[in-house]
Design an enzyme around this catalytic site. Structure first.
Site: not given
Ligand code: AMP
Length: 254
Positions: A37-38, A186, A188
């Protein structure tokens, strides 16, 4: 090689240099434990900008639960390898002390949309998010900033913040990247046991089903989830539910 900056003053010196100034800068803020996702956010930034900046910072002020912060996955070595592979130019990796010289005496609050959905169940969460993103925006000075639609409420609040504070930044939303079985990727998810991981699929499946919100809640509770909310707003269905110790969130367009 991705160049890593742990020190904010060195980072600010870079942003004042000709190697950085007046370039088209793409920014992807993260909390690490990076996944596909990232990676899609970095890919989009790479294709639309001259320089791509990542930040990895597990922001304590957005955690309303001490054990969630303590247990947040950390895979920094693998994360930096991935950033290298994706040819991300810079990674900002500050300490909590560096990011909060004010000891969080200053914060940003949105008084409306941040109080519903996740905001209702995680008091203070969005103030922590908005405050840290504003600090990071001031440090990185991006042209474009990339956020995932998986955290749709966060994405909308950041767009509203940018507009309310006249920040010269284009906020770009990117579609949610999912596992083959539909579960939204995610960081998590790494904390799910094998059995919980199997159950987590049900959450994604129910959310996109034709059932009503109350039917979905009932079905999830029967399957052992503790449901915070299933709600429809802005043509999307949003949900948050905990399995074991892990809180899952997701949303789908209706
Ligand atoms: P985080 O590290 O969880 O704070 O996420 C950092 C960025 O990556 C945020 O803009 C999230 O919305 C995005 N992000 C996390 N998981 C996904 C995913 N499965 N698909 C797209 N973007 C994601």
């Amino acid at each position: 090689m991705t160049k890593i900056y742990k020190d904010i003053v060195s980072w600010q010196n870079l942003t004042e240099s000709s190697a950085y100034k007046n370039k088209k800068i793409g920014f992807v803020p993260t909390m690490g434990a990076l996944h596909q996702g990232h990676a899609t956010l970095f890919g989009k930034s790479k294709s639309e900008n001259q320089i791509t900046v990542a930040s990895i910072f597990v922001n304590p002020t957005q955690f309303n639960n001490a054990s969630d912060l303590r247990e947040y996955p950390n895979k920094i070595e693998e994360d930096l390898e991935l950033l290298n592979k994706l040819e991300v130019d810079f990674c900002l990796l500050p300490s909590v002390e560096q990011m909060y010289p004010d000891n969080y005496q200053f914060s940003l609050e949105e008084k409306n949309f941040s109080k519903i959905l996740c905001g209702k169940f995680r008091p203070g969460h969005f103030s922590g998010v908005l405050t840290v993103v504003l600090k990071l925006f001031n440090l990185v000075k991006p042209t474009n900033a990339y956020f995932g639609e998986k955290d749709y409420q966060q994405f909308l609040l950041i767009k509203e913040m940018v507009s309310a504070l006249f920040l010269p930044i284009n906020v770009v939303g990117c579609p949610t990247v999912r596992e083959v079985d539909g579960l939204a990727m995610s960081s998590r998810n790494l904390r799910l046991s094998e059995a919980q991981r199997k159950k987590a699929t049900i959450f994604a499946g129910e959310l996109k089903s034709k059932k009503s919100c109350s039917e979905i809640m009932e079905s999830l509770e029967k399957n052992g989830f503790k449901v915070d909310y299933i709600e429809e707003i802005f043509g999307r269905r949003f949900g948050a539910a905990t399995i074991g110790e892990v809180r899952l969130i997701d949303n789908v367009s209706l």
